[in-house]
Design an enzyme around this catalytic site. Structure first.
Site, PDB file in Angstrom:
ATOM      1  N   ASP A  29       1.045  -1.123  -0.119  1.00 42.68           N
ATOM      2  CA  ASP A  29      -0.077  -0.007  -0.035  1.00 42.68           C
ATOM      3  C   ASP A  29       0.947   1.135   0.106  1.00 42.68           C
ATOM      4  O   ASP A  29       0.733   2.178   0.877  1.00 42.68           O
ATOM      5  CB  ASP A  29      -1.016  -0.075   1.228  1.00 42.68           C
ATOM      6  N   ASP A  82       6.541   0.951   2.451  1.00 37.62           N
ATOM      7  CA  ASP A  82       6.538   0.019   1.409  1.00 37.62           C
ATOM      8  C   ASP A  82       7.456   0.191   0.219  1.00 37.62           C
ATOM      9  O   ASP A  82       8.207  -0.792  -0.241  1.00 37.62           O
ATOM     10  CB  ASP A  82       5.134   0.026   0.901  1.00 37.62           C
ATOM     11  N   HIS A 132       9.332  -1.044   9.100  1.00 28.91           N
ATOM     12  CA  HIS A 132       8.149  -1.976   9.099  1.00 28.91           C
ATOM     13  C   HIS A 132       8.274  -2.851   7.936  1.00 28.91           C
ATOM     14  O   HIS A 132       8.577  -3.945   8.028  1.00 28.91           O
ATOM     15  CB  HIS A 132       6.853  -1.257   9.366  1.00 28.91           C
ATOM     16  N   ASP A 133       7.986  -2.211   6.906  1.00 28.43           N
ATOM     17  CA  ASP A 133       7.792  -3.244   5.641  1.00 28.43           C
ATOM     18  C   ASP A 133       9.179  -3.801   5.068  1.00 28.43           C
ATOM     19  O   ASP A 133       9.307  -4.948   4.729  1.00 28.43           O
ATOM     20  CB  ASP A 133       7.018  -2.405   4.786  1.00 28.43           C
TER      21      ASP A 133
HETATM   22  O1  RIB Z   1       1.805  -0.222  11.033  1.00 29.37           O
HETATM   23  C1  RIB Z   1       3.082  -0.081  10.025  1.00 29.37           C
HETATM   24  C2  RIB Z   1       2.242  -0.546   8.676  1.00 29.37           C
HETATM   25  O2  RIB Z   1       1.241   0.310   8.226  1.00 29.37           O
HETATM   26  C3  RIB Z   1       3.373  -0.320   7.428  1.00 29.37           C
HETATM   27  O3  RIB Z   1       2.835  -1.390   6.668  1.00 29.37           O
HETATM   28  C4  RIB Z   1       2.971   1.020   6.906  1.00 29.37           C
HETATM   29  O4  RIB Z   1       3.311   0.983   5.533  1.00 29.37           O
HETATM   30  C5  RIB Z   1       1.493   0.951   7.211  1.00 29.37           C
HETATM   31  O5  RIB Z   1       0.837   0.405   5.857  1.00 29.37           O
HETATM   32 CA    CA Z   2       2.688  -0.713   4.222  1.00 33.23          CA
END
Ligand code: RIB
Ligand code: CA
Length: 309
Positions: free
Chosen positions: A10, A15, A240-241
């Protein structure tokens, strides 16, 4: 033989960095990047994904659009985190050369998984809507996919949308529930418990040798790092990603525990919480490999060596 990968995004800032890591690792045959409504609209997530592939000069990688809304709920965009455009204002003037490919992401997932039975790794870094739609249409993909890794949820710590819920699960808890209950043999959750520890700092960024990539990572994460500093007195951007992609590259970066997990969908206070039965009180069969620790230094060593390759 490269491992076959479908990356579901997303695109959003992290990402985009996850896409860079997956592409530059050269360890995957990327069958396609599927896009989903999440941080930003489906259109923006798709356009941002195409921009990042143009930045990487990898426009031959198929980009297939998916769901433009969660299964049941309204969209819940995160422009405060990812900016109005979704990339923190980076690549705003980039030419829109690549257009998305024909098709619908859930169908692309089904066709790819069935065509290459036992070979496809699915990494999801947004709400799980596309995979949930694929499961509803063709439940048997569960028996043909090699492994599923998703960034989402939090088990021991606080949420990042509400006190208990992480964004990707919060936006589409019904989709997350469908994925958890589907019966995947290999389903791994990369949650905030570990991703919050993987903080990209100014120093890491300074070590990116490619000027264009360094400028993109610096520009796209600038506001994010500034806000993080204001709140935590440390300048950083949680990867995160990219960590979810890194786990697909090298499972040894994390330790995991297998638990039974479920999703709260009917609570005022805890809606969208990933509930993990750590003490096995429910007596239910485990369904999720939960990442509990991460080797942060090794992650960034891998990240920088790949981005600088
Ligand atoms: O909580 C973090 C996630 O939520 C990540 O994937 C960020 O891109 C959002 O999509
Ligand atoms: Ca994401």
């Amino acid at each position: 033989m490269k491992r076959k990968l479908i990356l579901d995004v997303d695109t959003g800032i992290d990402d985009a960095i996850g896409i860079i890591l997956a592409v530059k690792s050269r360890q995957f045959e990327i069958l396609g990047i599927t896009t989903v409504n999440g941080n930003v609209s489906l259109e923006s997530a798709t356009q941002n994904t195409c921009k990042v592939l143009h930045l990487l000069d990898e426009e031959d990688i198929p980009v297939i659009k998916g769901a433009n809304a969660p299964l049941l709920r309204n969209s819940y965009f995160e422009h405060a985190v990812h900016g109005q455009d979704g990339l923190g204002g980076a690549l705003l003037d980039a030419p829109i050369k690549k257009q998305p490919d024909e098709g619908f992401a859930p169908d692309f997932m089904i066709n790819s998984i069935l065509s290459f039975s036992g070979e496809v790794t699915l990494v999801l870094t947004g709400p799980l809507t596309n995979l949930a739609l694929a499961l509803k249409k063709c439940p048997e993909i569960v028996h043909h996919v090699k492994e599923v890794i998703f960034m989402g949820g939090v088990v021991q710590g606080p949420g990042n949308v509400t006190p208990t819920a992480e964004y990707n699960v919060y936006v589409d808890p019904e989709a997350a529930k469908l994925v958890l209950d589907a019966g995947f043999a290999s389903l791994t959750q990369v949650g905030l418990d570990v991703t919050r520890k993987a903080l990209l700092t100014d120093e890491h960024i300074s070590r990116i040798e490619n000027g264009e990539l360094r400028e993109f990572v610096d520009q796209s994460t600038a506001d994010y790092r500034k806000r993080y500093f204001e709140r935590n007195r440390v300048s950083g951007c949680a990867m995160h990603d990219p960590l979810a992609v890194a786990v697909a590259l090298n499972k040894n970066l994390v330790t995991t525990e297998k638990y039974y997990c479920d999703v709260e969908m009917k609570s005022e206070l805890c809606d969208g919480q990933l509930v993990c039965d750590i003490q096995e009180r429910l007596g239910k069969r485990t369904n999720l490999q939960v990442c509990t620790t991460v080797l942060v230094e090794e992650f960034f060593d891998m990240f920088l060596s790949i981005v600088n390759s």
